[in-house]
Scaffold this motif. Sequence first.
Motif, PDB file in Angstrom:
ATOM      1  N   GLU A 222       0.834  -1.202   0.000  1.00  9.24           N
ATOM      2  CA  GLU A 222       0.000   0.000   0.000  1.00  9.24           C
ATOM      3  C   GLU A 222       0.872   1.256   0.000  1.00  9.24           C
ATOM      4  O   GLU A 222       0.584   2.230  -0.712  1.00  9.24           O
ATOM      5  CB  GLU A 222      -0.931   0.006   1.220  1.00  9.24           C
ATOM      6  CG  GLU A 222      -1.967  -1.095   1.237  1.00  9.24           C
ATOM      7  CD  GLU A 222      -1.417  -2.429   1.708  1.00  9.24           C
ATOM      8  OE1 GLU A 222      -2.120  -3.440   1.539  1.00  9.24           O
ATOM      9  OE2 GLU A 222      -0.278  -2.451   2.242  1.00  9.24           O
ATOM     10  N   ASN A 223       1.954   1.238   0.783  1.00 11.82           N
ATOM     11  CA  ASN A 223       2.795   2.432   0.889  1.00 11.82           C
ATOM     12  C   ASN A 223       3.594   2.692  -0.387  1.00 11.82           C
ATOM     13  O   ASN A 223       3.780   3.840  -0.783  1.00 11.82           O
ATOM     14  CB  ASN A 223       3.745   2.307   2.080  1.00 11.82           C
ATOM     15  CG  ASN A 223       3.061   2.651   3.388  1.00 11.82           C
ATOM     16  OD1 ASN A 223       2.016   3.300   3.396  1.00 11.82           O
ATOM     17  ND2 ASN A 223       3.634   2.218   4.502  1.00 11.82           N
ATOM     18  N   ILE A 224       4.082   1.638  -1.027  1.00 10.19           N
ATOM     19  CA  ILE A 224       4.868   1.903  -2.240  1.00 10.19           C
ATOM     20  C   ILE A 224       3.949   2.367  -3.369  1.00 10.19           C
ATOM     21  O   ILE A 224       4.335   3.218  -4.188  1.00 10.19           O
ATOM     22  CB  ILE A 224       5.696   0.673  -2.670  1.00 10.19           C
ATOM     23  CG1 ILE A 224       6.750   1.122  -3.694  1.00 10.19           C
ATOM     24  CG2 ILE A 224       4.827  -0.447  -3.210  1.00 10.19           C
ATOM     25  CD1 ILE A 224       7.812   0.113  -3.961  1.00 10.19           C
ATOM     26  N   ASN A 320      17.778  11.332   0.006  1.00 10.64           N
ATOM     27  CA  ASN A 320      17.176  10.786   1.220  1.00 10.64           C
ATOM     28  C   ASN A 320      16.428  11.869   1.997  1.00 10.64           C
ATOM     29  O   ASN A 320      15.358  11.616   2.561  1.00 10.64           O
ATOM     30  CB  ASN A 320      18.246  10.143   2.090  1.00 10.64           C
ATOM     31  CG  ASN A 320      18.817   8.888   1.469  1.00 10.64           C
ATOM     32  OD1 ASN A 320      18.190   8.271   0.606  1.00 10.64           O
ATOM     33  ND2 ASN A 320      20.005   8.494   1.889  1.00 10.64           N
ATOM     34  N   HIS A 321      16.998  13.069   2.030  1.00 12.75           N
ATOM     35  CA  HIS A 321      16.318  14.184   2.698  1.00 12.75           C
ATOM     36  C   HIS A 321      14.992  14.479   2.009  1.00 12.75           C
ATOM     37  O   HIS A 321      13.959  14.689   2.663  1.00 12.75           O
ATOM     38  CB  HIS A 321      17.205  15.434   2.680  1.00 12.75           C
ATOM     39  CG  HIS A 321      16.517  16.674   3.151  1.00 12.75           C
ATOM     40  ND1 HIS A 321      16.184  16.894   4.469  1.00 12.75           N
ATOM     41  CD2 HIS A 321      16.075  17.768   2.461  1.00 12.75           C
ATOM     42  CE1 HIS A 321      15.575  18.068   4.579  1.00 12.75           C
ATOM     43  NE2 HIS A 321      15.497  18.611   3.377  1.00 12.75           N
ATOM     44  N   ALA A 322      14.978  14.492   0.676  1.00 11.02           N
ATOM     45  CA  ALA A 322      13.756  14.770  -0.070  1.00 11.02           C
ATOM     46  C   ALA A 322      12.708  13.690   0.166  1.00 11.02           C
ATOM     47  O   ALA A 322      11.512  13.982   0.318  1.00 11.02           O
ATOM     48  CB  ALA A 322      14.072  14.885  -1.562  1.00 11.02           C
ATOM     49  N   LEU A 323      13.128  12.425   0.198  1.00 10.65           N
ATOM     50  CA  LEU A 323      12.190  11.324   0.410  1.00 10.65           C
ATOM     51  C   LEU A 323      11.544  11.409   1.783  1.00 10.65           C
ATOM     52  O   LEU A 323      10.352  11.124   1.947  1.00 10.65           O
ATOM     53  CB  LEU A 323      12.910   9.985   0.246  1.00 10.65           C
ATOM     54  CG  LEU A 323      13.428   9.650  -1.157  1.00 10.65           C
ATOM     55  CD1 LEU A 323      14.259   8.377  -1.131  1.00 10.65           C
ATOM     56  CD2 LEU A 323      12.275   9.520  -2.155  1.00 10.65           C
ATOM     57  N   LYS A 324      12.322  11.810   2.778  1.00 14.74           N
ATOM     58  CA  LYS A 324      11.789  11.928   4.142  1.00 14.74           C
ATOM     59  C   LYS A 324      10.805  13.088   4.279  1.00 14.74           C
ATOM     60  O   LYS A 324      10.005  13.112   5.215  1.00 14.74           O
ATOM     61  CB  LYS A 324      12.940  12.102   5.133  1.00 14.74           C
ATOM     62  CG  LYS A 324      13.825  10.876   5.315  1.00 14.74           C
ATOM     63  CD  LYS A 324      14.916  11.165   6.345  1.00 14.74           C
ATOM     64  CE  LYS A 324      15.807   9.945   6.586  1.00 14.74           C
ATOM     65  NZ  LYS A 324      16.659   9.647   5.451  1.00 14.74           N
ATOM     66  N   CYS A 325      10.881  14.074   3.371  1.00 13.75           N
ATOM     67  CA  CYS A 325      10.010  15.253   3.450  1.00 13.75           C
ATOM     68  C   CYS A 325       8.690  15.082   2.719  1.00 13.75           C
ATOM     69  O   CYS A 325       7.838  15.974   2.764  1.00 13.75           O
ATOM     70  CB  CYS A 325      10.737  16.474   2.889  1.00 13.75           C
ATOM     71  SG  CYS A 325      12.072  17.107   3.930  1.00 13.75           S
ATOM     72  N   ILE A 326       8.498  13.966   2.037  1.00 10.99           N
ATOM     73  CA  ILE A 326       7.275  13.790   1.257  1.00 10.99           C
ATOM     74  C   ILE A 326       6.054  13.821   2.176  1.00 10.99           C
ATOM     75  O   ILE A 326       6.017  13.131   3.190  1.00 10.99           O
ATOM     76  CB  ILE A 326       7.312  12.459   0.480  1.00 10.99           C
ATOM     77  CG1 ILE A 326       8.413  12.503  -0.589  1.00 10.99           C
ATOM     78  CG2 ILE A 326       5.960  12.162  -0.163  1.00 10.99           C
ATOM     79  CD1 ILE A 326       8.614  11.193  -1.300  1.00 10.99           C
ATOM     80  N   GLY A 327       5.092  14.647   1.813  1.00 11.11           N
ATOM     81  CA  GLY A 327       3.875  14.760   2.598  1.00 11.11           C
ATOM     82  C   GLY A 327       3.892  15.854   3.631  1.00 11.11           C
ATOM     83  O   GLY A 327       2.900  16.074   4.340  1.00 11.11           O
ATOM     84  N   THR A 328       5.006  16.603   3.743  1.00  7.13           N
ATOM     85  CA  THR A 328       5.107  17.636   4.772  1.00  7.13           C
ATOM     86  C   THR A 328       4.765  19.019   4.244  1.00  7.13           C
ATOM     87  O   THR A 328       4.899  20.001   4.947  1.00  7.13           O
ATOM     88  CB  THR A 328       6.532  17.681   5.353  1.00  7.13           C
ATOM     89  OG1 THR A 328       7.456  17.981   4.294  1.00  7.13           O
ATOM     90  CG2 THR A 328       6.908  16.360   5.978  1.00  7.13           C
ATOM     91  N   ASN A 329       4.395  19.108   2.966  1.00  3.64           N
ATOM     92  CA  ASN A 329       4.119  20.404   2.347  1.00  3.64           C
ATOM     93  C   ASN A 329       5.315  21.336   2.479  1.00  3.64           C
ATOM     94  O   ASN A 329       5.190  22.523   2.731  1.00  3.64           O
ATOM     95  CB  ASN A 329       2.887  21.068   2.974  1.00  3.64           C
ATOM     96  CG  ASN A 329       1.632  20.266   2.744  1.00  3.64           C
ATOM     97  OD1 ASN A 329       1.459  19.705   1.670  1.00  3.64           O
ATOM     98  ND2 ASN A 329       0.777  20.190   3.742  1.00  3.64           N
ATOM     99  N   SER A 330       6.485  20.763   2.315  1.00  6.33           N
ATOM    100  CA  SER A 330       7.713  21.543   2.486  1.00  6.33           C
ATOM    101  C   SER A 330       8.253  21.935   1.128  1.00  6.33           C
ATOM    102  O   SER A 330       7.946  21.346   0.106  1.00  6.33           O
ATOM    103  CB  SER A 330       8.765  20.723   3.232  1.00  6.33           C
ATOM    104  OG  SER A 330       9.186  19.638   2.436  1.00  6.33           O
ATOM    105  N   SER A 331       9.068  22.947   1.138  1.00  2.94           N
ATOM    106  CA  SER A 331       9.850  23.313  -0.035  1.00  2.94           C
ATOM    107  C   SER A 331      11.228  23.682   0.461  1.00  2.94           C
ATOM    108  O   SER A 331      11.419  23.949   1.639  1.00  2.94           O
ATOM    109  CB  SER A 331       9.216  24.480  -0.787  1.00  2.94           C
ATOM    110  OG  SER A 331       9.136  25.619   0.041  1.00  2.94           O
ATOM    111  N   PHE A 342       6.516   9.041   4.795  1.00  2.00           N
ATOM    112  CA  PHE A 342       7.437   7.907   4.844  1.00  2.00           C
ATOM    113  C   PHE A 342       8.668   8.270   5.686  1.00  2.00           C
ATOM    114  O   PHE A 342       9.769   8.413   5.157  1.00  2.00           O
ATOM    115  CB  PHE A 342       7.862   7.510   3.426  1.00  2.00           C
ATOM    116  CG  PHE A 342       6.715   7.412   2.456  1.00  2.00           C
ATOM    117  CD1 PHE A 342       5.833   6.346   2.508  1.00  2.00           C
ATOM    118  CD2 PHE A 342       6.493   8.412   1.513  1.00  2.00           C
ATOM    119  CE1 PHE A 342       4.773   6.264   1.622  1.00  2.00           C
ATOM    120  CE2 PHE A 342       5.440   8.335   0.625  1.00  2.00           C
ATOM    121  CZ  PHE A 342       4.565   7.253   0.685  1.00  2.00           C
ATOM    122  N   PRO A 343       8.521   8.445   6.985  1.00  2.00           N
ATOM    123  CA  PRO A 343       9.663   8.816   7.832  1.00  2.00           C
ATOM    124  C   PRO A 343      10.746   7.737   7.785  1.00  2.00           C
ATOM    125  O   PRO A 343      10.452   6.545   7.858  1.00  2.00           O
ATOM    126  CB  PRO A 343       9.039   8.934   9.230  1.00  2.00           C
ATOM    127  CG  PRO A 343       7.790   8.114   9.168  1.00  2.00           C
ATOM    128  CD  PRO A 343       7.284   8.258   7.767  1.00  2.00           C
TER     129      PRO A 343
END
Length: 409
Positions: A222-224, A320-331, A342-343
Amino acid sequence: MANLKLYLDGRRLKADGTALLKISVSHLRQVRYVSLGLSLNPDLWDAERCRITDKHPSHLRLNNAITRLKLRAEDALLSVISSGSSYTLADIHEAVSRAVQPEPETPSPQKPDPSLVFPVFEKFAATKKESTRLTYERTLTHLRNYTCGKDLRFEDVTRSWLLGFDAAMAKTAPSPNARAIHMRNLRAVFNFAIDEGLTTWYPFRKFHIKTVKTPKRALSIENIRCLFSVEVEPWQEPYVDLFKLSFLLVGINAVDLLNLPPGSIRYGRIEFYRAKTSRFYSLKLEPEALKLIEKYRGVKHLISFMDSRSDYLQFVRQCNHALKCIGTNSSQGVAPTGAPLFPGLTTYWARHTWATIARSIGVSVDDIALALGHGDGHDLTHIYLDEDLHKIDDANRRVIDWVLYGRKS
């Protein structure tokens, strides 16, 4: 995207014909430079590899010193990016300038004392491939920090000293497994020194290198599917695509994927020698993977991410930093809001996820091991056998069909 690169400034040569080595700091199409305090003859600098050539009598020692400074600069850059506040080029320039101070002294040309640990450590690290060498250099940085830069003799490293070193590392590296890597590196240097007849001292006989069981590093089905379909910000898209391409190529390691030469595709297959084991691989290029390769087709490499870079590890850390930020509405440069989807996600999860999903749809453990290149005691030439290639191709197609289209076969 903030970026760092080694740069020999040949615009202003000194009276003796040498040029200053600097780190260029770029952000939002602006560039500043930080001097490393080292002057070189331009003929002794390999601009493509960003290293001093072997024509320089002290190239090994100087390259190691330059690498340490670059790593410190990259750590400073990541600290600024991860600080949770907006930043400017001036902020990055200031942080990098602080990180590389004090300026390094030119190493003494005198023959190193064979009873001292650090010169032997540097000599041993220089024999390793790039990714392994950088790991050893990080270990040496920890050692220098613990001894405040003062070298030590092999006999100084006792069981009590090792316990103290481990406790000191725990302040900045709380993971026992991360510290175990550095302890094993130090142990390898002792074994090397013993083999070279430099010492008979071995403090690891009564010292146990502690590790803990690694948490599962695999995404659920489900997560992938969520990762591959979630809407991400434009700056994150290349990193998600890199993860997806790794997964579509049987969890190929980032170092191998990023460094594939442009001619790696032959007869519909990607063929390469794995950096870690030097083992030959031949993977069928499925249409989904080919589509991503065409999207990022490179000139110097099969995919373009390393065409303008020399340090793949820095790019992997950014990924890796970008992958950890997915879903945080960050830029970039803006404090993230919300919880990440996906922490802990890194590029290495692609490999574990492929294997986990393959097992869940009935691929045998032996075939998964074959696909991942795990040793089985047989001659490595078995990878050339058509039967083995067919098993890998079939397993990968089944995994892709299940993840992307919900089809089990």
